[in-house]
Design a protein around this motif. Structure first.
Motif, PDB file in Angstrom:
ATOM      1  N   SER A  12     -38.666 -51.791   0.748  1.00 32.21           N
ATOM      2  CA  SER A  12     -39.353 -53.071   0.591  1.00 32.21           C
ATOM      3  C   SER A  12     -38.517 -53.943  -0.321  1.00 32.21           C
ATOM      4  CB  SER A  12     -40.741 -52.861  -0.013  1.00 32.21           C
ATOM      5  OG  SER A  12     -40.615 -52.575  -1.378  1.00 32.21           O
ATOM      6  N   SER A  13     -38.960 -55.141  -0.546  1.00 39.69           N
ATOM      7  CA  SER A  13     -38.206 -56.051  -1.397  1.00 39.69           C
ATOM      8  C   SER A  13     -38.425 -55.754  -2.864  1.00 39.69           C
ATOM      9  CB  SER A  13     -38.606 -57.502  -1.098  1.00 39.69           C
ATOM     10  OG  SER A  13     -40.003 -57.656  -1.305  1.00 39.69           O
ATOM     11  N   GLY A  14     -39.399 -54.889  -3.171  1.00 39.93           N
ATOM     12  CA  GLY A  14     -39.682 -54.545  -4.549  1.00 39.93           C
ATOM     13  C   GLY A  14     -38.663 -53.589  -5.111  1.00 39.93           C
ATOM     14  N   THR A  15     -38.620 -53.444  -6.428  1.00 45.32           N
ATOM     15  CA  THR A  15     -37.712 -52.505  -7.082  1.00 45.32           C
ATOM     16  C   THR A  15     -38.489 -51.280  -7.516  1.00 45.32           C
ATOM     17  OG1 THR A  15     -38.072 -53.586  -9.193  1.00 45.32           O
ATOM     18  CG2 THR A  15     -36.193 -54.346  -7.893  1.00 45.32           C
ATOM     19  N   GLU A  16     -37.785 -50.178  -7.608  1.00 43.97           N
ATOM     20  CA  GLU A  16     -38.449 -48.937  -8.016  1.00 43.97           C
ATOM     21  C   GLU A  16     -38.765 -48.988  -9.500  1.00 43.97           C
ATOM     22  OE1 GLU A  16     -35.948 -45.731  -6.916  1.00 43.97           O
ATOM     23  OE2 GLU A  16     -36.890 -45.546  -4.962  1.00 43.97           O
ATOM     24  N   ASP A  17     -39.907 -48.393  -9.858  1.00 45.74           N
ATOM     25  CA  ASP A  17     -40.284 -48.304 -11.262  1.00 45.74           C
ATOM     26  C   ASP A  17     -39.447 -47.259 -11.951  1.00 45.74           C
ATOM     27  OD1 ASP A  17     -43.821 -48.677 -10.540  1.00 45.74           O
ATOM     28  OD2 ASP A  17     -42.245 -50.169 -10.821  1.00 45.74           O
ATOM     29  N   SER A  18     -39.348 -47.374 -13.274  1.00 50.34           N
ATOM     30  CA  SER A  18     -38.731 -46.307 -14.070  1.00 50.34           C
ATOM     31  C   SER A  18     -39.595 -45.066 -13.968  1.00 50.34           C
ATOM     32  CB  SER A  18     -38.648 -46.754 -15.531  1.00 50.34           C
ATOM     33  OG  SER A  18     -38.486 -45.650 -16.370  1.00 50.34           O
ATOM     34  N   PRO A  19     -39.007 -43.869 -14.070  1.00 50.36           N
ATOM     35  CA  PRO A  19     -39.819 -42.656 -13.991  1.00 50.36           C
ATOM     36  C   PRO A  19     -40.843 -42.551 -15.099  1.00 50.36           C
ATOM     37  CG  PRO A  19     -37.546 -42.163 -14.605  1.00 50.36           C
ATOM     38  CD  PRO A  19     -37.577 -43.569 -14.139  1.00 50.36           C
ATOM     39  N   PHE A 179     -26.960 -31.567 -16.526  1.00 53.95           N
ATOM     40  CA  PHE A 179     -27.333 -32.800 -15.820  1.00 53.95           C
ATOM     41  C   PHE A 179     -28.546 -32.563 -14.924  1.00 53.95           C
ATOM     42  CE2 PHE A 179     -27.261 -35.921 -12.443  1.00 53.95           C
ATOM     43  CZ  PHE A 179     -26.965 -37.088 -13.111  1.00 53.95           C
ATOM     44  N   TYR A 180     -28.507 -31.516 -14.127  1.00 55.48           N
ATOM     45  CA  TYR A 180     -29.626 -31.279 -13.203  1.00 55.48           C
ATOM     46  C   TYR A 180     -30.869 -30.796 -13.938  1.00 55.48           C
ATOM     47  CZ  TYR A 180     -26.377 -32.258  -9.499  1.00 55.48           C
ATOM     48  OH  TYR A 180     -25.473 -32.897  -8.679  1.00 55.48           O
ATOM     49  N   ALA A 181     -30.683 -30.073 -15.039  1.00 52.94           N
ATOM     50  CA  ALA A 181     -31.836 -29.709 -15.867  1.00 52.94           C
ATOM     51  C   ALA A 181     -32.476 -30.970 -16.447  1.00 52.94           C
ATOM     52  CB  ALA A 181     -31.409 -28.765 -16.987  1.00 52.94           C
ATOM     53  N   ALA A 182     -31.639 -31.940 -16.835  1.00 57.51           N
ATOM     54  CA  ALA A 182     -32.152 -33.205 -17.386  1.00 57.51           C
ATOM     55  C   ALA A 182     -32.972 -33.951 -16.341  1.00 57.51           C
ATOM     56  CB  ALA A 182     -30.987 -34.070 -17.871  1.00 57.51           C
ATOM     57  N   HIS A 226     -28.528 -35.956  -6.387  1.00 59.16           N
ATOM     58  CA  HIS A 226     -29.565 -36.009  -7.414  1.00 59.16           C
ATOM     59  C   HIS A 226     -30.752 -35.196  -6.930  1.00 59.16           C
ATOM     60  CE1 HIS A 226     -27.838 -39.169 -10.050  1.00 59.16           C
ATOM     61  NE2 HIS A 226     -27.228 -39.517  -8.925  1.00 59.16           N
ATOM     62  N   ILE A 227     -31.543 -34.708  -7.863  1.00 61.67           N
ATOM     63  CA  ILE A 227     -32.639 -33.809  -7.488  1.00 61.67           C
ATOM     64  C   ILE A 227     -33.893 -34.564  -7.086  1.00 61.67           C
ATOM     65  CG2 ILE A 227     -31.743 -31.999  -8.995  1.00 61.67           C
ATOM     66  CD1 ILE A 227     -35.090 -33.418  -9.881  1.00 61.67           C
ATOM     67  N   LEU A 360     -30.785 -42.182 -15.392  1.00 55.99           N
ATOM     68  CA  LEU A 360     -30.121 -40.928 -15.009  1.00 55.99           C
ATOM     69  C   LEU A 360     -29.947 -40.841 -13.499  1.00 55.99           C
ATOM     70  CD1 LEU A 360     -29.104 -38.398 -16.562  1.00 55.99           C
ATOM     71  CD2 LEU A 360     -31.311 -37.339 -16.077  1.00 55.99           C
ATOM     72  N   HIS A 361     -30.910 -41.372 -12.773  1.00 56.60           N
ATOM     73  CA  HIS A 361     -30.915 -41.223 -11.318  1.00 56.60           C
ATOM     74  C   HIS A 361     -29.862 -42.064 -10.598  1.00 56.60           C
ATOM     75  CE1 HIS A 361     -33.346 -44.756 -12.047  1.00 56.60           C
ATOM     76  NE2 HIS A 361     -33.341 -45.065 -10.755  1.00 56.60           N
ATOM     77  N   VAL A 362     -29.210 -42.992 -11.313  1.00 60.10           N
ATOM     78  CA  VAL A 362     -28.146 -43.776 -10.685  1.00 60.10           C
ATOM     79  C   VAL A 362     -26.771 -43.442 -11.266  1.00 60.10           C
ATOM     80  CG1 VAL A 362     -29.651 -45.680 -10.030  1.00 60.10           C
ATOM     81  CG2 VAL A 362     -28.516 -45.727 -12.267  1.00 60.10           C
ATOM     82  N   GLN A 363     -26.732 -42.459 -12.153  1.00 56.99           N
ATOM     83  CA  GLN A 363     -25.453 -42.029 -12.706  1.00 56.99           C
ATOM     84  C   GLN A 363     -24.730 -41.096 -11.736  1.00 56.99           C
ATOM     85  OE1 GLN A 363     -26.001 -40.385 -16.658  1.00 56.99           O
ATOM     86  NE2 GLN A 363     -27.479 -41.978 -17.203  1.00 56.99           N
ATOM     87  N   THR A 364     -23.433 -40.961 -11.911  1.00 59.85           N
ATOM     88  CA  THR A 364     -22.654 -40.027 -11.101  1.00 59.85           C
ATOM     89  C   THR A 364     -22.724 -38.645 -11.740  1.00 59.85           C
ATOM     90  OG1 THR A 364     -21.120 -41.761 -10.412  1.00 59.85           O
ATOM     91  CG2 THR A 364     -20.376 -39.483 -10.165  1.00 59.85           C
ATOM     92  N   PRO A 365     -23.296 -37.679 -11.046  1.00 57.32           N
ATOM     93  CA  PRO A 365     -23.426 -36.339 -11.632  1.00 57.32           C
ATOM     94  C   PRO A 365     -22.075 -35.631 -11.721  1.00 57.32           C
ATOM     95  CG  PRO A 365     -24.873 -36.659  -9.718  1.00 57.32           C
ATOM     96  CD  PRO A 365     -23.880 -37.757  -9.706  1.00 57.32           C
ATOM     97  N   PRO A 366     -21.980 -34.631 -12.584  1.00 60.27           N
ATOM     98  CA  PRO A 366     -20.761 -33.815 -12.614  1.00 60.27           C
ATOM     99  C   PRO A 366     -20.591 -33.088 -11.287  1.00 60.27           C
ATOM    100  CG  PRO A 366     -22.160 -33.377 -14.531  1.00 60.27           C
ATOM    101  CD  PRO A 366     -22.969 -34.189 -13.570  1.00 60.27           C
TER     102      PRO A 366
END
Length: 503
Positions: A12-19, A179-182, A226-227, A360-366
């Motif tokens: 949709s045109s909306g943006t996702e909320d922060s977790p 990273f994935y634990a985070a 990402h998980i 965290l969800h838009v960062q590049t994971p190791p």
């Protein structure tokens, strides 16, 4: 849990909320949310979230008729099976109008009603509706039903389970595991803040999603994953279930917490119940680094015993920082687990020192590289020694099988001894078989020299590490074990005496 590649564009045109945002619904949120029919409604009713900050899940009817939407079976083409569960299967589905692919969970209504699991299906729907905008939890887009099945149209996570990636790598390097634990912690914090307990957290319920790669991603040598937490079939909304569970537990043996095994959860103790997710988190972090879960065994019974006693060990080479974190999560007292009082305790642990928690969800994971640290497990050492012993035993059997009566007679123990009689000392190969028989052979001439008569009155006795006796009704045999391990003979003979007595 699942993996997803870098964040997908919103539908949709909306943006996702922060977790960590509230569950207030924007217009775009309403468009994305699952559409629900109430039983007494003549048309579709959007799921409207509470206007009290979203902390309370929207209460919906537990009747099967409440699960429906504008979408129908005819709107999708059903493909291959992605997975199977207790109440149905998850299949690949393609929306005919858009060509978009989904994972469609199909649950057989008759089976749900027979097993009295309808409330679990409804709870899962309610939870996924509440969590629709969280980037670390799989999205539910539509729900509908026909005469046979309930259908949940879910976000497709095509890159497999966390378990698949652990198995492929063997184990993760520390930064990757952190990273994935985070990301799991971010998902759990959101759930717990909104009164939701997963109760079946494990690597199989962490999945991965991969959108079409950008130019930047295409030059990378690895997938950007990402998980996504999945499978809320046994999850619980705190305060919704008023009755205590008894004589059963939810979860999976290797990851279930000791309190879920032991006690009946009541409204008084359900606050502590959310700590079961922290226990499972500790198990997952251990497994990401070690390659296997901390509680393991040949049967569920053995695993449950280990869980109830918090009996686990770290392999040699396990990183100290990770060891400290896990030791604070795998604690018998639920209230004492790190993160129970506040998730900030977890985030501040030195294991996560390299984590930037915002976005965290838009960062590049190791990269998911196999750990270069060689870890040595105690059971592997024991298994290796047992394999060597078995190989030697097989070689012994082959060497001495000419002295056995038939193919069914097996050698249980064999070794060189000194056999004493008066002043005479002879070197002999003593052999204990399953007949049972206790024979001795001249190892140089390969000739059978005699047999110690086997009766129920036979009694072995150790004098010291080397010398031992075998008492029979007519004679006492004086023997010395050349390797200096007389006790192995005492144990082997007594064991066979017990077996022959039972027979």
């Amino acid at each position: 849990m699942s993996f997803r590649n870098q964040r997908q564009p919103s539908e949709s045109s909306g943006t996702e909320d922060s977790p960590r945002s509230s569950l207030r619904s924007s217009q775009s949120d309403a468009e994305l949310s699952p559409q629900i029919f109430r039983k007494d409604s003549t048309g579709p009713v959007r799921d409207s979230r509470s206007n009290t900050g979203g902390r309370e899940p929207q209460r919906m009817s537990s009747d099967l008729g409440a699960i429906s939407s504008k979408k129908y079976v005819k709107d999708f083409t059903f493909g291959r099976v992605l997975g199977e569960g207790a109440y149905g299967a998850v299949v690949l589905g393609k929306e005919n109008e858009t060509g978009k692919e989904y994972a469609i969970k199909m649950m057989e209504q008759r089976h749900l009603m027979k097993e009295k699991k309808v409330k679990y299906a409804v709870t899962e729907r309610d939870i996924l509706t509440l969590c629709h905008n969280n980037p670390f939890i799989v999205k539910l887009y539509y729900t509908f039903k026909d005469d046979q099945y309930l259908y949940y149209v879910l976000e497709l996570c095509p890159n497999g389970e966390l378990l698949d990636h652990i198995s492929k790598a063997g184990s993760f390097e520390e930064p990757c595991a952190a990273f994935y634990a985070a990301e799991i912690i971010m998902a759990l914090e959101f759930l717990h803040d909104n009164g939701i307990i997963h109760r079946d957290l494990k690597p199989e319920n962490v999945r991965s999603l991969s959108p079409a790669p950008s130019d930047e991603q295409q030059i990378l040598s690895h997938l950007i994953l990402h998980i996504k937490l999945t499978d809320f079939g046994t999850a619980k909304i705190v305060g919704k279930e008023k009755t205590a569970r008894s004589n059963s537990f939810v979860g999976t043996a290797e990851y279930v917490s000791p309190e879920l095994l032991k006690e009946k959860i009541t409204s008084k103790s359900e606050v502590e119940e959310n700590s079961s997710d922290l226990w499972a988190l500790g198990c997952i972090i251990y497994q990401m680094i070690a390659g296997r879960p901390p509680f393991r065994g040949p049967s569920e019974y053995v695993i449950f015993e280990k869980v109830e006693n918090c009996s686990y060990t770290f392999p040699n080479g396990f990183p100290d920082t990770a060891k400290d974190l896990i030791s604070r999560l795998l604690v018998l007292d639920p209230d004492s687990r790190l993160g129970f009082a506040s998730f900030s305790e977890l985030r501040e642990h030195s294991f996560f020192s390299g984590i930037k928690w915002e976005d965290l969800h838009v960062q590049t994971p190791p990269q998911m590289k196999s750990s270069q640290i060689k870890m040595v497990f105690e059971e592997d050492v024991v298994a290796e020694e047992e394999a060597k012993r078995k190989k030697m035993q097989e070689e012994e059997n082959e060497k001495w099988k000419k002295f056995l009566l038939d193919e069914k007679e097996l050698i249980l123990e064999s070794g060189l001894i000194w056999k004493r009689k008066g002043r005479s000392v002879k070197k002999r190969q003593l052999i204990l078989t399953n007949k049972p028989r206790l024979i001795y052979v001249d190892p140089k001439k390969m000739v059978l020299k005699g047999e110690i008569p086997w009766t129920s009155q036979l009694k072995p006795e150790a004098k010291n590490n080397t010398s031992w006796f075998v008492h029979t009704p007519k004679r006492t045999y004086i023997l010395e074990d050349i390797p200096g391990k007389s006790q192995r003979w005492i144990d082997a003979i007594n064991k066979q005496l017990n077996v022959s007595t039972r027979d």
